[in-house]
Design an enzyme around this catalytic site. Sequence first.
Site, short mmCIF file in Angstrom:
data_model
loop_
_atom_site.label_atom_id
_atom_site.label_comp_id
_atom_site.label_asym_id
_atom_site.label_seq_id
_atom_site.Cartn_x
_atom_site.Cartn_y
_atom_site.Cartn_z
N ASP A 34 -94.30 50.79 23.87
CA ASP A 34 -93.24 51.80 23.80
C ASP A 34 -92.32 51.49 22.63
OD1 ASP A 34 -94.42 52.59 26.08
OD2 ASP A 34 -92.72 52.18 27.42
N ASP A 38 -91.34 53.89 19.59
CA ASP A 38 -89.95 54.25 19.28
C ASP A 38 -89.61 54.01 17.82
OD1 ASP A 38 -89.56 54.99 21.84
OD2 ASP A 38 -88.51 53.16 22.46
N GLU A 117 -112.10 70.48 41.77
CA GLU A 117 -110.95 69.74 41.23
C GLU A 117 -109.74 69.97 42.12
OE1 GLU A 117 -111.15 71.77 37.53
OE2 GLU A 117 -109.53 73.15 38.04
N LYS A 119 -106.22 71.14 43.67
CA LYS A 119 -105.33 72.29 43.54
C LYS A 119 -103.91 71.73 43.45
CE LYS A 119 -104.38 76.82 45.49
NZ LYS A 119 -102.96 76.78 45.28
N CYS A 438 -65.51 59.92 55.52
CA CYS A 438 -64.42 59.50 56.39
C CYS A 438 -63.70 58.37 55.66
CB CYS A 438 -64.99 59.01 57.73
SG CYS A 438 -63.76 58.15 58.72
S1 IVH Z 1 -107.76 78.28 38.93
C1 IVH Z 1 -108.26 82.87 38.18
N1 IVH Z 1 -107.41 75.75 39.34
O1 IVH Z 1 -103.13 77.84 42.36
C2 IVH Z 1 -107.63 81.87 39.06
N2 IVH Z 1 -105.65 77.22 39.96
O2 IVH Z 1 -103.18 79.79 44.51
C3 IVH Z 1 -107.25 80.69 38.31
N3 IVH Z 1 -103.66 76.09 40.86
O3 IVH Z 1 -102.09 80.58 40.42
C4 IVH Z 1 -106.75 79.62 39.14
N4 IVH Z 1 -104.45 74.03 40.68
O4 IVH Z 1 -101.26 78.24 39.71
C5 IVH Z 1 -106.87 76.97 39.46
N5 IVH Z 1 -107.22 73.44 39.61
C6 IVH Z 1 -106.69 74.66 39.72
C7 IVH Z 1 -105.40 74.87 40.24
C8 IVH Z 1 -104.91 76.18 40.35
C9 IVH Z 1 -103.40 74.77 41.05
C10 IVH Z 1 -102.72 77.17 41.19
C11 IVH Z 1 -102.60 78.23 40.13
C12 IVH Z 1 -102.93 79.53 40.83
C13 IVH Z 1 -102.68 79.17 42.27
C14 IVH Z 1 -103.46 80.09 43.18
#
Ligand code: IVH
Length: 686
Positions: A34, A38, A117, A119, A438
Amino acid sequence: MQTVPDLAMCGDLRDVLRFHERQYYVENNPLISDYEYDMLYKLLERTEELHPEWITPDSPTRRVASDLSPSFESVPHLTPMLSLDNTYSIEDLREFDKRIHKLCGLAESVRLEYMVEPKFDGGSLAVVYEKDVLVRAATRGDGARGEEMTPNARTIRSLPLTAAFSKKGIFRAELRGEALIRKDVFNRLNQEREQDGLPLLANPRNAATGVLRTKDPAETASRKLDLFVFQLGFAEDENGINRIPDWKTQENLMNYVHSLGFKVPTVEKKKCHGIDEVFSFIESWAAQRDSYDYELDGMVIKLNDLELQEKCGYTSHHPRWAVAFKFQARQATSVLRNVEYQVGKIGSITPVAKIDPVQLAGVTVSSISLHNEDFIRSRDIHIGDTVLVERAGDVIPYIVKVFPEKRPPHAMPVRFPDHCPDCGTNLVREEDEAAWRCPNLHCPAQMIQKLIHHVSKDAMDIDGLGASLIERFYQLGMIRDMSDIYRLDFQQVANLEGLGPKSAENLKMAVEKAKKNPIHRLLHGLCIHHLGRKISKLIAEHLEYLPDLADWTIDHFTSIKDVGPVVGENIIRFFSDPANREMIRKMEEYGVNMQQTEEDRPFRAAEDAPLAGKTILFTGTLLSLDRKSAEELAVKAGAKNLSGVSGKLNILVVGTDAGSKLEKAKKLGTVEILTEEEFLSRIGQN
Ligand code: IVH
């Protein structure tokens, strides 16, 4: 550094910095320290100060440009930002797989390739590049149009300000991703906010989405957001021709996006063959969800073949070629029945909601902190309200929102009391603090909390003296202030119902042991506002004899690195009270150590310590040690603890249920991986 670069070198310097930023923020694999980074950054800053005409908008120094603020104007997305369809079970997934086969005209026996992957649970963003330059970033909005917030997005270090799309003939591109905050960064932010008396952020998702919509890009920068890109939604050349199909598969497409310098799921994703493999990958993630660095609410399954994706098509709501699998709910609705007010160790009043018990990810929740008066007011909370409750990972349960439409008629708003629920003293609220307090230093509830903190593990660590015993001793008049703990009448303790001579003897030994504690423990145990364990240790390094603090000036405190004026003033105030000085005097009279000990002095591991100069990280559940003790042992053996797996990491110690950190370390190939036992034997502990 003496040299000042010329124009060409200035460009090189920018490239070098960009390269190292990518290594650090995108690849998790820093190649320089780091400090070295910097130094390079400062050199660029100085050069640009001397030659403002050389500054380019994509310079690493331009991430927070003070003269810009987001417009929040509604801007159209280049293609609609759709949502995802949800599934909750293996049966739902089989249905999805069947549907895809049908849409593609394939026999059910064909095993399809899916990319799976996480979510990510943050705020979605669309970022547009034209001629390789980031020109616009917008939130999802209604899917067709979002809100423009480019200056905020520019502060996200994992989002490149330029990307070489043109090398593949792409003139304009739109990427979609999720802005997130790491759980440990979130927890640290909240600790700082608590110390500064600011209202706490409810959860990592709100911390990320909220700050995307601030008017102050510097505020966004301070939250250290990451952006995971999961889709290249639009890419066309100068003739308006769609270039996405060139990549053939989702996998190739995302590898391309990664090669441009964007952060994409890497070790987190898997190409699965057939829906059963998809399901077992999802199950493995469900099991390790809590140990992942970011909040997740499920997994996303995407058909890999881009041509087949197009065949499946879209509804107005979601693509038919992808689906989300949602993990077990961490939210539930309940009804708020009552609010109780707890008095803390420095007198802060915390409102606690009593709700109808609900099950959240395997835990029954019936009490939830409402933080402070502002929180109650901002949500207009009433008794009888239906509330949405969430308990996520390492984060404490909280109220996400109330449903005013479900409020019973004549429900009473929650009114914060104006007097202490315990001693009746009128409450006070300092100008820049969120909490009412208090002010009565002799308030029994406050005193009991102070005593409980004093004997707790982090402070004087008196084994066997827990909250209920402290309360009992206090009610019986056996202890009134902290010093009384050190002159307890153990004969009287032995005569108490349920205790007896053996317990009294054990307690006596624990108290005698505590008397010999290093002074940083005592300092922390005094319950001075803002004086936590870390600052107590820093002060103890500079303190020969604890009562000397009564003579320290504010400059004396602030001359210590990381000790600020606020805590300094609080310590001065504490020692200016004769009752406190008398309490310390009595403690000394009863044999409590007041002299700096070896343990208080700054620790320097010997050059030949077993882990001298090494960096280390613990992951998974350890069996014989808790995490904190393991980290302390590592420091004693000369190592430095890191918080993540990167190129800087030398040793990873893995407990049971180790998750993505282990995979990442294996992938790096440069990290030595030790079991808990191997670690202990390396430092000579078994
Ligand atoms: S693909 C065409 N991949 O989940 C649809 N979405 O509930 C494209 N999200 O609006 C979405 N991780 O903001 C995709 N690995 C992922 C995601 C992901 C989070 C969110 C995204 C989407 C929402 C839908």
